[in-house]
Design a protein around this motif. Structure first.
Motif, PDB file in Angstrom:
ATOM      1  N   GLU A 103       0.834  -1.205   0.000  1.00  0.00           N
ATOM      2  CA  GLU A 103       0.000   0.000   0.000  1.00  0.00           C
ATOM      3  C   GLU A 103       0.868   1.254   0.000  1.00  0.00           C
ATOM      4  OE1 GLU A 103      -3.218   2.286   2.815  1.00  0.00           O
ATOM      5  OE2 GLU A 103      -2.938   0.126   3.100  1.00  0.00           O
TER       6      GLU A 103
ATOM      7  N   HIS B  40       2.340   1.639  -3.421  1.00  0.00           N
ATOM      8  CA  HIS B  40       1.312   2.091  -4.358  1.00  0.00           C
ATOM      9  C   HIS B  40       1.055   3.590  -4.198  1.00  0.00           C
ATOM     10  CE1 HIS B  40      -2.083   1.822  -7.024  1.00  0.00           C
ATOM     11  NE2 HIS B  40      -2.877   2.347  -6.103  1.00  0.00           N
ATOM     12  N   ARG B  41       0.957   4.080  -2.942  1.00  0.00           N
ATOM     13  CA  ARG B  41       0.747   5.512  -2.702  1.00  0.00           C
ATOM     14  C   ARG B  41       1.950   6.332  -3.158  1.00  0.00           C
ATOM     15  NH1 ARG B  41      -0.199   6.286   3.088  1.00  0.00           N
ATOM     16  NH2 ARG B  41      -0.302   4.066   3.382  1.00  0.00           N
TER      17      ARG B  41
ATOM     18  N   THR C 233       4.100   5.537  -5.507  1.00  0.00           N
ATOM     19  CA  THR C 233       4.120   5.534  -6.968  1.00  0.00           C
ATOM     20  C   THR C 233       3.100   6.516  -7.521  1.00  0.00           C
ATOM     21  OG1 THR C 233       4.782   3.219  -6.926  1.00  0.00           O
ATOM     22  CG2 THR C 233       3.931   4.066  -9.004  1.00  0.00           C
ATOM     23  N   LYS C 234       1.906   6.567  -6.923  1.00  0.00           N
ATOM     24  CA  LYS C 234       0.884   7.510  -7.369  1.00  0.00           C
ATOM     25  C   LYS C 234       1.356   8.951  -7.195  1.00  0.00           C
ATOM     26  CE  LYS C 234      -3.590   6.606  -6.699  1.00  0.00           C
ATOM     27  NZ  LYS C 234      -4.824   6.288  -5.957  1.00  0.00           N
ATOM     28  N   LYS C 235       2.041   9.229  -6.083  1.00  0.00           N
ATOM     29  CA  LYS C 235       2.548  10.585  -5.839  1.00  0.00           C
ATOM     30  C   LYS C 235       3.602  10.962  -6.873  1.00  0.00           C
ATOM     31  CE  LYS C 235       2.103  11.938  -1.061  1.00  0.00           C
ATOM     32  NZ  LYS C 235       2.790  12.186   0.187  1.00  0.00           N
TER      33      LYS C 235
ATOM     34  N   VAL D 291       4.046   9.717  -9.925  1.00  0.00           N
ATOM     35  CA  VAL D 291       3.412   9.882 -11.234  1.00  0.00           C
ATOM     36  C   VAL D 291       2.660  11.209 -11.293  1.00  0.00           C
ATOM     37  CG1 VAL D 291       1.615   8.954 -12.762  1.00  0.00           C
ATOM     38  CG2 VAL D 291       3.301   7.422 -11.729  1.00  0.00           C
ATOM     39  N   ALA D 292       1.955  11.562 -10.224  1.00  0.00           N
ATOM     40  CA  ALA D 292       1.232  12.834 -10.195  1.00  0.00           C
ATOM     41  C   ALA D 292       2.195  14.015 -10.297  1.00  0.00           C
ATOM     42  CB  ALA D 292       0.396  12.932  -8.923  1.00  0.00           C
ATOM     43  N   CYS D 293       3.328  13.940  -9.629  1.00  0.00           N
ATOM     44  CA  CYS D 293       4.328  15.016  -9.699  1.00  0.00           C
ATOM     45  C   CYS D 293       4.890  15.142 -11.107  1.00  0.00           C
ATOM     46  CB  CYS D 293       5.447  14.767  -8.703  1.00  0.00           C
ATOM     47  SG  CYS D 293       4.985  15.086  -6.999  1.00  0.00           S
TER      48      CYS D 293
END
Length: 136
Positions: free
Chosen positions: A6, A9-10, A12-14, A16-18
């Motif tokens: 988890e 995953h969080r 990686t999401k951060k 990618v968003a950056c």
């Protein structure tokens, strides 16, 4: 309990968003500032100095040149910088300097203080003493 998947995953999401935000906002800001520089140049410079109009890419070049010549993006990347006159460290550094100067001044004899006053007056002009009781 700590779940590594988890967390990964969080994270990686951060990331990618950056990256997506960087590729969207940097060109957008570059376009906006370039248009502002172009518009201001084309409005002011031909009328004031009889200079020619510039294109968007020339305005971007002017903007980059001015950042290089006049100090770049001040405040960005100043953490850990050696320059003491920028950022939040300025107040603490200045307070330490004043404290050291006050200690040095208190350790001087009145004759040394007067000699310092005379030397400073020849270089800087009249000034007030940090210790009003020791004024000549």
């Amino acid at each position: 309990m700590f779940d590594r998947t988890e967390f990964a995953h969080r994270a990686t999401k951060k990331i990618v968003a950056c990256i997506i935000g960087f590729f969207i906002f940097v060109p957008l800001l570059l376009f906006i500032f370039g248009e502002i520089v172009r518009s201001l140049w084309n409005w002011l410079m031909p009328a004031l100095f009889h200079l020619g109009a510039v294109t968007f890419w020339q305005a971007i070049g002017l903007m980059i040149l001015s950042w290089l010549l006049f100090g770049g993006l001040r405040g960005v990347g100043r953490v850990g910088s050696r320059r003491r006159d920028w950022g939040p460290m300025h107040g603490r550094w200045n307070a330490r300097w004043e404290e050291r100067w006050e200690q040095r001044w208190q350790q001087m004899s009145p004759e040394e203080q007067n000699r310092f006053h005379e030397w400073a007056r020849t270089r800087c002009g009249p000034f007030s003493s940090p210790n009003p009781a020791s004024q000549p």
